[in-house]
Design a protein around this motif. Structure first.
Motif, PDB file in Angstrom:
ATOM      1  N   VAL A  36       0.711  -1.242   0.100  1.00 15.08           N
ATOM      2  CA  VAL A  36       0.042   0.067  -0.079  1.00 15.08           C
ATOM      3  C   VAL A  36       0.920   1.028  -0.025  1.00 15.08           C
ATOM      4  O   VAL A  36       0.672   2.489  -0.657  1.00 15.08           O
ATOM      5  N   ILE A  37       1.904   1.237   0.769  1.00 15.37           N
ATOM      6  CA  ILE A  37       2.842   2.394   0.796  1.00 15.37           C
ATOM      7  C   ILE A  37       3.398   2.535  -0.550  1.00 15.37           C
ATOM      8  O   ILE A  37       3.879   3.830  -1.158  1.00 15.37           O
ATOM      9  N   ILE A  38       4.067   1.620  -1.364  1.00 16.31           N
ATOM     10  CA  ILE A  38       4.670   1.672  -2.431  1.00 16.31           C
ATOM     11  C   ILE A  38       3.793   2.163  -3.633  1.00 16.31           C
ATOM     12  O   ILE A  38       4.129   2.927  -4.430  1.00 16.31           O
ATOM     13  N   PHE A  39       2.567   1.356  -3.724  1.00 16.16           N
ATOM     14  CA  PHE A  39       1.550   1.233  -4.709  1.00 16.16           C
ATOM     15  C   PHE A  39       0.510   2.201  -4.179  1.00 16.16           C
ATOM     16  O   PHE A  39      -0.740   1.569  -4.399  1.00 16.16           O
ATOM     17  N   THR A  40       0.488   3.152  -3.255  1.00 21.54           N
ATOM     18  CA  THR A  40      -0.413   3.727  -2.683  1.00 21.54           C
ATOM     19  C   THR A  40      -1.722   4.034  -3.564  1.00 21.54           C
ATOM     20  O   THR A  40      -3.110   3.676  -3.250  1.00 21.54           O
ATOM     21  N   ASP A  41      -1.645   4.524  -4.710  1.00 22.62           N
ATOM     22  CA  ASP A  41      -2.695   5.064  -5.685  1.00 22.62           C
ATOM     23  C   ASP A  41      -3.672   3.783  -6.099  1.00 22.62           C
ATOM     24  O   ASP A  41      -4.659   3.851  -6.409  1.00 22.62           O
ATOM     25  N   GLN A  91      -5.475   9.709  -4.226  1.00 24.12           N
ATOM     26  CA  GLN A  91      -5.662  10.995  -3.511  1.00 24.12           C
ATOM     27  C   GLN A  91      -4.710  11.807  -4.275  1.00 24.12           C
ATOM     28  O   GLN A  91      -3.627  11.791  -4.334  1.00 24.12           O
ATOM     29  N   ALA A  92      -5.448  12.823  -4.876  1.00 25.65           N
ATOM     30  CA  ALA A  92      -4.884  13.954  -5.595  1.00 25.65           C
ATOM     31  C   ALA A  92      -4.010  14.933  -4.795  1.00 25.65           C
ATOM     32  O   ALA A  92      -3.208  15.449  -5.191  1.00 25.65           O
ATOM     33  N   ASP A  93      -4.529  15.229  -3.490  1.00 26.05           N
ATOM     34  CA  ASP A  93      -3.926  16.037  -2.556  1.00 26.05           C
ATOM     35  C   ASP A  93      -2.888  15.418  -1.697  1.00 26.05           C
ATOM     36  O   ASP A  93      -2.920  14.147  -1.239  1.00 26.05           O
ATOM     37  N   MET A 125      -3.102  14.693   1.992  1.00 30.87           N
ATOM     38  CA  MET A 125      -3.968  13.286   2.373  1.00 30.87           C
ATOM     39  C   MET A 125      -3.164  12.213   1.963  1.00 30.87           C
ATOM     40  O   MET A 125      -3.117  11.131   2.791  1.00 30.87           O
ATOM     41  N   ARG A 126      -2.581  12.298   0.923  1.00 32.84           N
ATOM     42  CA  ARG A 126      -1.520  11.029   0.367  1.00 32.84           C
ATOM     43  C   ARG A 126      -0.694  10.939   1.427  1.00 32.84           C
ATOM     44  O   ARG A 126      -0.356   9.794   1.901  1.00 32.84           O
ATOM     45  N   SER A 127       0.219  11.935   1.951  1.00 37.06           N
ATOM     46  CA  SER A 127       1.018  11.895   2.901  1.00 37.06           C
ATOM     47  C   SER A 127       0.403  11.361   4.361  1.00 37.06           C
ATOM     48  O   SER A 127       1.039  10.481   5.092  1.00 37.06           O
ATOM     49  N   TYR A 128      -0.737  11.534   4.772  1.00 39.23           N
ATOM     50  CA  TYR A 128      -1.283  11.297   5.802  1.00 39.23           C
ATOM     51  C   TYR A 128      -1.774   9.691   5.661  1.00 39.23           C
ATOM     52  O   TYR A 128      -1.291   8.941   6.737  1.00 39.23           O
ATOM     53  N   ILE A 129      -2.132   9.327   4.715  1.00 40.44           N
ATOM     54  CA  ILE A 129      -2.371   7.889   4.484  1.00 40.44           C
ATOM     55  C   ILE A 129      -1.124   7.150   4.460  1.00 40.44           C
ATOM     56  O   ILE A 129      -1.055   6.023   5.212  1.00 40.44           O
TER      57      ILE A 129
END
Length: 303
Positions: free
Chosen positions: A52-57, A63-65, A68-72
């Motif tokens: 999930v960390i490496i292939f987050t999207d 998350q375009a923001d 938010m991406r950093s938070y996740i």
């Protein structure tokens, strides 16, 4: 004959008593410490978090923001760190030479692993690119990331290899064997595999512990990079010495080829399918099986 409740309970209790008693063989296979052993499910969760960390999207809501991406990623990273500390500490029981506090050692190893995540991510994206470039059936990178077994196998391998290099016991093998059981691709965590690595189809691929594989290498299903023979010491104990092939850059190995022993396949070579290779192959070589012999049989005779 129908057994009464008392007889059933007697058999159950007797069997429980036998099974609960520690056997000499069982004790010989257990670490001396009485702490909890690694959890297979927790190790599986570690791999899921890294994915999930490496292939987050791809494996979390896109998350375009950036905040938010950093938070996740941050939330997942915190859970990953805690699980790594816990499971590495459990695994350290199997290290007979480790004398320091397991939790303290595990914390340092967990941070060291997390520090390697950017490089693991870089390598995995080169693997995705290599698979996409090598397979005309792949229409998008997303198709490769979501569905190709090589991405699953290589995610497990690259995680396990990093832990193996840090001499973390047990966990690397658990991780690669989880991928093996799911994809049919068996990669030992000790193998050294360069960037842009592709395995097409993948089922039945075996890569041994002391293999060294360069960059831009492609394997097809059923390929074995294995050992030809084993060496023993004076007492008859098997020695863990280099015994698997070295595959140089830009090599392609087709399906069901077996490359065995500490030999070198030179760069830019192609190894054909269903071939047995036990000697060095110079660069830019083309190796294939002998021409098939066409025989005629009558009524099944001669088969």
């Amino acid at each position: 004959m129908t057994m009464g409740k008392k007889d059933i309970n007697k058999i159950l209790q007797r069997t429980v008593a036998v099974m609960a008693a520690h056997t000499e063989k069982e004790d010989s296979m257990m670490p001396a410490a009485g702490a909890p052993l690694p959890s297979v499910e927790a190790v599986k969760r570690i791999v899921q978090l890294v994915k999930v960390i490496i292939f987050t999207d791809y494996f979390h809501k896109r998350q375009a923001d950036e905040q938010m991406r950093s938070y996740i990623i941050g939330v997942n990273m915190e859970e990953l760190y805690e699980l790594l500390c816990q499971q590495i500490a459990c695994g350290l029981q199997f290290c007979t030479e480790c004398k320091d506090d397991p939790r303290e050692t595990a914390e340092g190893l967990a941070l060291s692993f997390i520090d390697q995540l950017p490089e693991i991510k870089r390598l995995l994206y080169t693997d995705v690119e290599a698979m996409f470039d090598n397979d005309p059936a792949a229409e998008t990178y997303g198709e490769v990331i979501f569905s190709y077994p090589v991405v699953n196998a290589m995610t497990h391998y690259r995680i396990a290899h990093a832990l193996h290099r840090m001499e973390v016991p047990i966990l690397p093998r658990i991780i690669t064997e989880q991928a093996h059981s799911k994809t049919g691709i068996d990669i030992h965590p000790g193998a050294q595999i360069g960037e842009y690595f592709a395995i097409d189809h993948g089922t039945g691929v075996v890569i041994g512990e002391t293999c060294i594989i360069g960059a831009h290498v492609t394997l097809y299903q059923g390929v074995t990079l294995g050992a030809k023979s084993f060496k023993y010491d004076a007492e008859g104990n098997m020695l863990n010495v280099p015994r698997h092939p070295i595959i140089e850059d830009y090599v392609t190995v087709y399906s069901n080829a077996s490359i065995l022993g500490r030999i070198t396949i030179g760069h830019h070579s192609v190894i054909g399918g269903n071939i047995w290779v036990v000697n060095d192959v110079p660069p830019y070589s083309r190796k294939q099986q002998s021409k098939a012999v066409d025989l005629t049989f009558q009524g099944g005779l001669g088969i």
